[in-house]
Design an enzyme around this catalytic site. Structure first.
Site, PDB file in Angstrom:
ATOM      1  N   ILE A  68      13.802  19.807  49.312  1.00  0.00           N
ATOM      2  CA  ILE A  68      14.053  18.491  50.084  1.00  0.00           C
ATOM      3  C   ILE A  68      15.041  18.903  51.274  1.00  0.00           C
ATOM      4  CG2 ILE A  68      15.113  16.658  50.037  1.00  0.00           C
ATOM      5  CD1 ILE A  68      14.229  16.267  47.011  1.00  0.00           C
ATOM      6  N   HIS A  69      14.721  19.084  52.489  1.00  0.00           N
ATOM      7  CA  HIS A  69      15.730  19.195  53.526  1.00  0.00           C
ATOM      8  C   HIS A  69      15.636  18.187  54.536  1.00  0.00           C
ATOM      9  CE1 HIS A  69      12.133  20.843  55.267  1.00  0.00           C
ATOM     10  NE2 HIS A  69      12.862  20.850  56.455  1.00  0.00           N
ATOM     11  N   ARG A  70      14.549  17.268  54.776  1.00  0.00           N
ATOM     12  CA  ARG A  70      14.383  16.508  55.799  1.00  0.00           C
ATOM     13  C   ARG A  70      15.429  15.367  56.050  1.00  0.00           C
ATOM     14  NH1 ARG A  70       9.780  16.968  59.129  1.00  0.00           N
ATOM     15  NH2 ARG A  70       8.451  18.617  58.462  1.00  0.00           N
ATOM     16  N   ARG A  95      21.925  21.125  54.012  1.00  0.00           N
ATOM     17  CA  ARG A  95      22.054  19.701  54.371  1.00  0.00           C
ATOM     18  C   ARG A  95      21.930  18.863  52.797  1.00  0.00           C
ATOM     19  NH1 ARG A  95      19.525  16.346  58.485  1.00  0.00           N
ATOM     20  NH2 ARG A  95      18.482  17.923  59.337  1.00  0.00           N
TER      21      ARG A  95
END
Length: 159
Positions: free
Chosen positions: A6-8, A39
């Site tokens: 998960i990074h968006r 992030r």
């Protein structure tokens, strides 16, 4: 295990979306290995999210480690465009933690399922992916791997 990335910003910067995703992943009957993008790590630390006990957070991994994880997992849950396609190449069911994808051919072929950030939908799709047959036929969405040979043959015929 389930591999998850998960990074968006749409998932990390929206606290309710991230909370729903974590709740959905918490239902997995298999451990979830989650190499953390910086992030995501920062958001989790800042917001004080509770990490479900079946989630195993790791440092980011390099390309070869990621290929190993993709090859050896049961399914992949991700919001990454590139990882969606890699899941297909590794013949792994992909749960896409987004509302839309640029790889519509993967959803049309059934190799990729969009869940958005719904904990219920993520849980349902994880259960389905874990029980899926990874030996099913893989469509030739991106060719057969013979393009180089065909180009050489065409060039040789022109001489």
């Amino acid at each position: 295990f389930i591999l998850c990335t998960i990074h968006r910003a749409e998932n990390t910067d929206d606290d309710s979306r991230l909370r729903e995703i974590l709740a959905g992943l918490a239902t997995s009957p298999l451990p979830v290995v989650m190499p953390l993008h910086p992030r995501t790590r920062n958001v989790l630390a800042r917001a004080g999210h509770t990490i479900p006990p079946n989630l195993h957070l790791t440092e980011p991994v390099g390309y070869l480690e990621m290929v190993w994880l993709e090859t050896n997992c049961t399914a992949i849950a991700t919001d990454s465009g590139g990882v969606q396609k890699e899941a297909f190449f590794h013949r792994k069911p992909c749960i896409t933690l987004r509302d839309e994808t640029e790889w519509v051919e993967l959803t049309a072929s059934g190799w990729n399922t969009l869940t958005g950030a719904s904990a219920t939908r993520i849980a349902e799709t994880l259960c389905s992916a874990i029980g899926s047959d990874q030996q099913r036929e893989t469509p030739s969405l991106y060719g057969t791997g013979s393009a180089g040979r065909e180009i050489i043959e065409a060039l040789l015929k022109r001489q």
